[in-house]
Write a protein that holds these residues in place. Structure first.
Motif, PDB file in Angstrom:
ATOM      1  N   ILE A 149     -74.168-102.646  64.480  1.00 41.00           N
ATOM      2  CA  ILE A 149     -74.588-101.431  63.778  1.00 41.00           C
ATOM      3  C   ILE A 149     -74.257-101.548  62.291  1.00 41.00           C
ATOM      4  CG2 ILE A 149     -74.194 -98.936  63.541  1.00 41.00           C
ATOM      5  CD1 ILE A 149     -73.641 -98.927  66.593  1.00 41.00           C
ATOM      6  N   ALA A 150     -73.035-102.018  61.991  1.00 41.42           N
ATOM      7  CA  ALA A 150     -72.613-102.145  60.592  1.00 41.42           C
ATOM      8  C   ALA A 150     -73.488-103.159  59.850  1.00 41.42           C
ATOM      9  CB  ALA A 150     -71.145-102.556  60.532  1.00 41.42           C
ATOM     10  N   LEU A 180     -77.644-104.370  55.948  1.00 43.24           N
ATOM     11  CA  LEU A 180     -78.914-105.032  55.658  1.00 43.24           C
ATOM     12  C   LEU A 180     -79.900-104.044  55.030  1.00 43.24           C
ATOM     13  CD1 LEU A 180     -80.703-107.637  56.071  1.00 43.24           C
ATOM     14  CD2 LEU A 180     -81.504-106.522  58.158  1.00 43.24           C
ATOM     15  N   PHE A 181     -80.035-102.879  55.663  1.00 43.22           N
ATOM     16  CA  PHE A 181     -81.021-101.913  55.182  1.00 43.22           C
ATOM     17  C   PHE A 181     -80.610-101.269  53.861  1.00 43.22           C
ATOM     18  CE2 PHE A 181     -82.640-102.268  59.450  1.00 43.22           C
ATOM     19  CZ  PHE A 181     -84.003-102.068  59.280  1.00 43.22           C
ATOM     20  N   LYS A 221     -81.812-102.869  50.006  1.00 41.56           N
ATOM     21  CA  LYS A 221     -82.717-101.892  49.385  1.00 41.56           C
ATOM     22  C   LYS A 221     -84.018-101.697  50.182  1.00 41.56           C
ATOM     23  CE  LYS A 221     -80.605-101.673  45.017  1.00 41.56           C
ATOM     24  NZ  LYS A 221     -79.321-101.185  45.547  1.00 41.56           N
ATOM     25  N   LEU A 222     -83.915-101.872  51.494  1.00 44.63           N
ATOM     26  CA  LEU A 222     -85.087-101.641  52.340  1.00 44.63           C
ATOM     27  C   LEU A 222     -85.332-100.146  52.480  1.00 44.63           C
ATOM     28  CD1 LEU A 222     -84.363-104.305  55.104  1.00 44.63           C
ATOM     29  CD2 LEU A 222     -85.990-104.479  53.215  1.00 44.63           C
ATOM     30  N   VAL A 223     -84.250 -99.362  52.315  1.00 47.58           N
ATOM     31  CA  VAL A 223     -84.347 -97.904  52.367  1.00 47.58           C
ATOM     32  C   VAL A 223     -83.677 -97.373  51.100  1.00 47.58           C
ATOM     33  CG1 VAL A 223     -83.753 -95.826  53.668  1.00 47.58           C
ATOM     34  CG2 VAL A 223     -84.184 -97.972  54.885  1.00 47.58           C
ATOM     35  N   GLY A 224     -84.255 -96.338  50.519  1.00 47.70           N
ATOM     36  CA  GLY A 224     -83.698 -95.794  49.286  1.00 47.70           C
ATOM     37  C   GLY A 224     -82.292 -95.253  49.472  1.00 47.70           C
ATOM     38  N   PRO A 261     -77.089 -94.364  52.204  1.00 48.31           N
ATOM     39  CA  PRO A 261     -76.116 -94.904  51.253  1.00 48.31           C
ATOM     40  C   PRO A 261     -75.541 -96.220  51.783  1.00 48.31           C
ATOM     41  CG  PRO A 261     -75.118 -93.155  52.544  1.00 48.31           C
ATOM     42  CD  PRO A 261     -76.559 -93.223  52.963  1.00 48.31           C
ATOM     43  N   THR A 262     -74.997 -97.028  50.890  1.00 53.43           N
ATOM     44  CA  THR A 262     -74.370 -98.281  51.342  1.00 53.43           C
ATOM     45  C   THR A 262     -73.013 -97.972  51.973  1.00 53.43           C
ATOM     46  OG1 THR A 262     -73.264 -98.583  49.227  1.00 53.43           O
ATOM     47  CG2 THR A 262     -75.450 -99.598  49.490  1.00 53.43           C
ATOM     48  N   PRO A 263     -72.530 -98.851  52.886  1.00 62.12           N
ATOM     49  CA  PRO A 263     -71.182 -98.639  53.451  1.00 62.12           C
ATOM     50  C   PRO A 263     -70.141 -98.496  52.363  1.00 62.12           C
ATOM     51  CG  PRO A 263     -72.332-100.384  54.635  1.00 62.12           C
ATOM     52  CD  PRO A 263     -73.218-100.010  53.486  1.00 62.12           C
TER      53      PRO A 263
END
Lengths: 265, 259
Positions: A26-27, A32-33, A37-40, A45-47
């Motif tokens: 999951i992490a 990755l996403f 930057k696959l998702v805004g 948000p990033t971890p």
């Protein structure tokens, strides 16, 4: 015996590794996403940003304050439901009259969506802790009564009859057999309903509150602070996980004799 | 002198259109120290009869007397062993055996002595502190027997106690029950649908008819004691077995025609 124990330990470690593995997946996907930057960032948000958000909350002094506020509401509201529903559930399971008296109204109340009761509870109790207790109580009490009465009704009749032919009076059959025999099932019901209690708490806090994790999430949404929303969700998830472990451990302590407690001793 | 006297017992379940007569005019006497076995096709009401003797169910009419006193309620004088496992899973073997003694208010020290004796009697020395979930089916039933015997009942009621066990374990249990019964000098009313089991154990066999169940025949088993599994291949055993089989065969055939 020792070898058997070693085998169990090995199995246990394997299962633990598998659990860890699922979290790592999951992490990784999350990283990755978000980092890719696959998702805004507004949506995911990033971890790292979430860790920073948690740290900020800590510095602002609200991390523990809000967590404790939520924890306190869940515990009190749920305990209120537990204290009333266990005796009532037992009564309904053992007395036809009690079932006729309480059964239908509890079934009716069970189908009322608790979320729809939030406006009324705010009207009656304001937006303080009491309103949260009431929402959690309403959300778990009616279900818990039915779960407990089901558990009690499913205790083997032969167990009671055996006690009767050993000289136990009706009261002794209830106290010495029915009650302990119901405990494993009741422990299960408690574990399940405290999860629901968390859901109802967050619902209540999302609508009207001035502290708590649900309140924090709602406020973060207003400022589009997605990292804080994620922080709130992760904290709730971790608390849920810990609660579950706590109940599994309690099951081993309270009913070590139950098949559910696992492991031959 | 007869210990248990069942006279003219009828049992009707329900009323009106759903009325079912389970038992019809049951009469039987069980003497002190007798091992009486009731054998009958499934659904003949034999368990109902045993429950009435236990006081767990009430007869619609008729009388059940124990040492001359009418039975109305369950009591420690008629301990029952069930087909299903009824050990209290939260109690150790020893605590299970002491359950009835504790209710009677017997002191802890005395309880220990008694439970120890009966745990040894059923061959479970060393398992005093084991929990039921760690025991095999046969061991559970042995503890259940010890638990009832420790209570010193006037009579032991056994409702297909070995019905859930595999064939080998069942034979071992039957032999052990015979040894325990010889040693303890106790009265037993035993229910089964297993004819071999009935002939191996019984002083007297009561053959029951299909529903509404009544006693069709009383058969005295004159095979000398002590008995063990070897008597099951003796000519006398086969004779008695054949007699009962034919009786039950008629019953099950008639029951099949009714459906």
């Amino acid at each position: 015996m020792l070898r058997e124990r070693a085998a169990i330990a090995k199995q246990f470690n394997k299962h633990r590794r598998l659990a860890l593995f699922s979290f790592i997946i999951i992490a990784s996907l999350w990283s990755l996403f978000s980092y890719g930057k696959l998702v805004g960032e507004l949506f995911l948000p990033t971890p790292g940003a979430v860790v920073v958000a948690i740290n900020e909350m800590y510095n602002e002094g609200i991390l523990f304050e809000y967590t404790l506020a939520s924890l306190y509401r869940v515990t009190v509201g749920w305990l209120m439901a537990v204290i009333v529903s266990i005796p009532l559930g037992i009564l309904i399971a053992t007395s036809k009259n009690a079932e006729a008296l309480f059964g239908p109204s509890i079934e009716f109340a069970r189908y009322l969506p608790v979320v729809a009761l939030v406006p009324l509870t705010v009207l009656y109790f304001g937006i303080g802790d009491m309103q949260k207790f009431v929402i959690i109580f309403l959300g778990t009490f009616f279900q818990l009564v039915l779960m407990v009465s089901d558990v009690v009704a499913n205790v083997s009749r032969d167990l009671m009859r055996a006690a009767a032919t050993l000289g136990a009076s009706k009261w002794q059959q209830y106290r010495l057999v029915l009650l302990p025999a119901s405990l494993p099932g009741i422990m299960d019901s408690l574990r399940i309903t405290i999860g629901w209690a968390w859901t109802y708490l967050v619902v209540a806090e999302l609508v009207a509150a001035n502290s708590g994790l649900g309140y924090m999430i709602l406020k973060a949404q207003r400022f589009l602070a997605t990292d804080r929303i994620f922080a709130g969700l992760i904290i709730i998830g971790i608390l849920g996980l810990l609660t579950d472990y706590f109940f599994k451990w309690m099951t081993k302590v309270v009913v070590p004799w139950s098949e559910k407690a696992g492991g031959k001793s | 002198m007869s210990r248990l006297k069942v006279s003219g017992v009828n049992k009707i379940f329900g009323n009106g259109a759903t009325k079912v007569q389970a038992l019809s005019n049951i009469n039987l006497n069980v003497a002190e120290n007798e091992l009486a076995v009731i054998v009958g096709p499934s659904g003949c009401g034999k368990s109902t009869l045993l429950n009435i003797v236990a006081g767990l169910e009430q007869a619609t009419n008729g009388l059940v007397r124990m040492n001359g006193v009418e039975i109305t309620n369950p009591g420690a004088d008629r301990g029952m062993v069930f087909q299903s496992y009824t050990l209290f899973p939260w109690l150790t073997v020893q605590k299970n055996v002491e359950f009835g003694l504790k209710i009677k208010g017997i002191s802890k020290k005395e309880r220990q002595g008694i439970s120890q004796r009966y745990i040894e009697l059923v061959g479970l020395k060393g398992f005093e502190d084991a929990l039921p979930k760690t025991l095999s089916g046969g061991m559970k039933q042995r503890v259940a027997i010890a638990r009832v015997l420790a209570n010193k009942p006037e009579m032991l009621l056994m409702d297909e106690p070995f019905g859930a066990l595999d064939a080998q374990t069942r034979v071992v249990m039957q032999e052990q029950l015979l040894r325990v019964w010889e040693k303890e000098q106790t009265t037993i009313l035993f229910i089964t649908h297993d004819i071999d089991e009935a002939v191996l154990l019984a002083d007297n066999i009561y053959v029951m008819s299909r529903r509404p169940g009544c006693i069709k025949e009383k058969i005295k088993v004159d095979i000398p004691r002590p008995r063990d599994h070897r008597v099951t291949v003796s000519p006398r055993f086969s004779e008695i077995k054949k007699e009962i089989m034919e009786m039950l065969w008629e019953e099950s055939q008639a029951a099949a025609m009714q459906r």
